[in-house]
Write a protein that holds these residues in place. Structure first.
Motif, PDB file in Angstrom:
ATOM      1  N   ASN A 113      10.187   4.304 -11.036  1.00  0.00           N
ATOM      2  CA  ASN A 113       9.994   5.691 -11.476  1.00  0.00           C
ATOM      3  C   ASN A 113       8.900   6.422 -10.707  1.00  0.00           C
ATOM      4  O   ASN A 113       8.404   7.459 -11.170  1.00  0.00           O
ATOM      5  CB  ASN A 113       9.676   5.720 -12.978  1.00  0.00           C
ATOM      6  N   VAL A 114       8.518   5.877  -9.534  1.00  0.00           N
ATOM      7  CA  VAL A 114       7.456   6.504  -8.736  1.00  0.00           C
ATOM      8  C   VAL A 114       7.991   6.769  -7.326  1.00  0.00           C
ATOM      9  O   VAL A 114       7.939   5.891  -6.460  1.00  0.00           O
ATOM     10  CB  VAL A 114       6.200   5.610  -8.671  1.00  0.00           C
ATOM     11  N   ALA A 147       3.354  10.919  -1.423  1.00  0.00           N
ATOM     12  CA  ALA A 147       3.950  11.027  -2.754  1.00  0.00           C
ATOM     13  C   ALA A 147       3.593  12.385  -3.335  1.00  0.00           C
ATOM     14  O   ALA A 147       2.671  13.061  -2.857  1.00  0.00           O
ATOM     15  CB  ALA A 147       3.448   9.912  -3.670  1.00  0.00           C
ATOM     16  N   ASP A 199       1.267  14.542  -8.435  1.00  0.00           N
ATOM     17  CA  ASP A 199       1.150  14.024  -9.805  1.00  0.00           C
ATOM     18  C   ASP A 199       1.471  12.524  -9.907  1.00  0.00           C
ATOM     19  O   ASP A 199       1.378  11.939 -10.980  1.00  0.00           O
ATOM     20  CB  ASP A 199       2.028  14.833 -10.763  1.00  0.00           C
ATOM     21  N   GLN A 200       1.848  11.906  -8.796  1.00  0.00           N
ATOM     22  CA  GLN A 200       2.141  10.475  -8.797  1.00  0.00           C
ATOM     23  C   GLN A 200       1.066   9.646  -8.095  1.00  0.00           C
ATOM     24  O   GLN A 200       1.150   8.417  -8.062  1.00  0.00           O
ATOM     25  CB  GLN A 200       3.493  10.218  -8.090  1.00  0.00           C
ATOM     26  N   ARG A 221      -0.714   6.668  -9.871  1.00  0.00           N
ATOM     27  CA  ARG A 221       0.165   5.519 -10.083  1.00  0.00           C
ATOM     28  C   ARG A 221       0.367   4.748  -8.777  1.00  0.00           C
ATOM     29  O   ARG A 221       0.434   3.514  -8.765  1.00  0.00           O
ATOM     30  CB  ARG A 221       1.499   5.980 -10.659  1.00  0.00           C
TER      31      ARG A 221
END
Length: 463
Positions: free
Chosen positions: A179-180, A212, A215-216, A219
């Motif tokens: 999910n990233v 990326a 907002d990722q 993570r």
């Protein structure tokens, strides 16, 4: 491109070194004959000795045929006047000024064509401050740069043993982090680039370059390095322009101590900073002082004096005494390359932090952002795909059809306007659309010209 650089100090020298390597015609103006002669001997450029404020000196430097003038002398007033003379007398199309004072804003009336005729402003001190702020916000990273108005980040992080992706193949990333959305665009092991393919494994100690969506990023960092505790305690060695700017900006965010060796400067710092910021008079390489001020409890120690050797020694000493992370401001490129990744966690070159801002104005084609990486050896570039299938090398073509130089990689595509922009991690069959913002990693600056050509538009390209 014909470029005149006014000022052969540290910034001017670094700018000249970077631009000469890209086959520009460079002329440097400085009043110090020794500086000019040293640059002429070391770099393929022309030097003119004199005061660039004078039209006769600008004329000798070839201002009539210049495409750009970069004024980066020590004094703001000199840089302002040079830009004004270059524009009004010689009609130089693009003028860039190094300005330390925050009172001159790009696009304001004072700098406009009716004022000092400055098209763009650079401020190394401000750039260094922004650079350090990103490292405070993301303590796991070695470098964080932004594209597409902050929607996409390229992050450099050192892989740690036991992290989610360490020890696994590049091809396993999607399975390990489903999910990233992210893209590894480069991998360096013991300072050498590692060829990237699906079977390449990320090993502990590797420098991993990842693109990326903004907002990722947390993570992504956690998956490669594991999560570091937030930066709460900072010690700054050196209360000069950079140190003062940074201390001011951290008020309310971190506990800050500033060490300054000049007593009068200490008094000035104390008058400019709130009582919550502790200003100390002393030597940043004084082991007893650092221990007394509990340097071992610091999350980040920043050596920001004007002396490279002091910065190196202070950072190494602070690390030995227990500071969790240390950063040194190092002007000499050779020193920075030796120190990065040693006892010193991060070595920052003030000039390199502004090179990207300059390069965006030098690049051909519709290039909107450039960031210098690996101390100027590599670059990440953001350009806009314009035109149509007939006039563009990009629009209407799949990623696998785009002819990139060896090692260059498309890392991300931003599609749509500000309200609903999408960040895409491209695959081999992703189709490029008009007005897409394309972010490309370029491992060697010698390849930049080939990448620039992709963003040029013209029917004559395809006939």
């Amino acid at each position: 491109m014909n470029i005149i650089i006014f000022g052969a100090g540290r910034v001017g020298e670094s700018v000249a070194e970077s631009l000469v390597s890209e086959q520009n015609d460079i002329t440097v103006i400085d009043q110090d004959p020794a500086r000019v002669r040293a640059l002429e001997e070391r770099l393929d450029l022309r030097g003119v000795v004199g005061n660039g404020i004078q039209p006769s000196v600008l004329a000798e430097a070839g201002a009539k045929d210049a495409d750009m003038i970069i004024a980066c002398a020590a004094l703001d007033e000199s840089n302002l006047v040079v830009c004004k003379v270059a524009h009004d007398v010689f009609q130089v199309p693009t003028t860039i000024a190094r300005l330390r004072s925050p009172e001159f804003e790009e696009g304001g009336a004072l700098l406009g064509k009716a004022g000092f005729a400055v098209d763009h402003v650079i401020c190394p001190e401000e750039s260094v401050m922004r650079y350090i702020h990103q490292l405070i916000d993301y303590p796991e990273a070695l470098q964080v740069v932004q594209f597409a108005e902050g929607r996409v980040c390229l992050t450099v992080v050192r892989a740690a043993a036991g992290a989610t992706l360490t020890g696994y193949r590049i091809g396993d990333i999607r399975e390990r982090l489903p999910n990233v959305p992210m893209r590894v665009v480069a991998l360096y092991r013991q300072d050498a680039e590692v060829p990237l393919d699906a079977d390449t494994r990320i090993q502990p100690g590797d420098e991993v370059f990842v693109l990326a969506a903004a907002d990722q990023i947390r993570r992504v960092l956690a998956a490669i390095h594991a999560v570091d505790q937030p930066v709460q305690r900072v010690m700054i060695a050196g209360g000069g322009k950079v140190g003062l700017r940074l201390a001011r900006s951290l008020v309310g965010q971190c506990q800050v101590k500033v060490i300054e060796s000049n007593l009068k400067r200490c008094e000035y710092l104390a008058s400019q900073l709130p009582s919550s910021t502790l200003v100390l008079h002393g030597d940043c390489v004084d082991e007893a002082l650092l221990e007394e001020e509990n340097v071992a409890a610091m999350d980040l120690f920043l050596a920001l004096t004007s002396d490279d050797e002091d910065n190196i020694m202070a950072a190494m000493l602070a690390k030995r005494l227990g500071a969790r992370r240390v950063l040194a401001l190092i002007n000499r490129r050779a020193y920075a390359e030796m120190m990065q990744g040693s006892t010193i966690d991060i070595a920052v070159s003030p000039a390199q932090t502004v090179i990207g801002e300059l390069l965006a104005h030098v690049r051909r084609g519709d290039v909107v952002a450039v960031h210098s990486l690996r101390r100027g050896a590599a670059e990440a570039l953001e350009g806009v795909a314009r035109g149509d299938v007939r006039t563009s090398r990009l629009v209407g073509r799949r990623v696998e059809e785009i002819k990139l130089p060896p090692g260059a990689r498309i890392g991300a595509i931003v599609r749509g306007d500000a309200a609903d922009a999408q960040v895409l991690m491209p695959h081999h069959d992703t189709l490029i659309e008009a007005d897409d913002h394309i972010i490309i990693f370029i491992p060697n600056k010698r390849l930049v010209r080939e990448v620039e050509k992709l963003f040029l538009v013209g029917a004559t390209f395809f006939g």
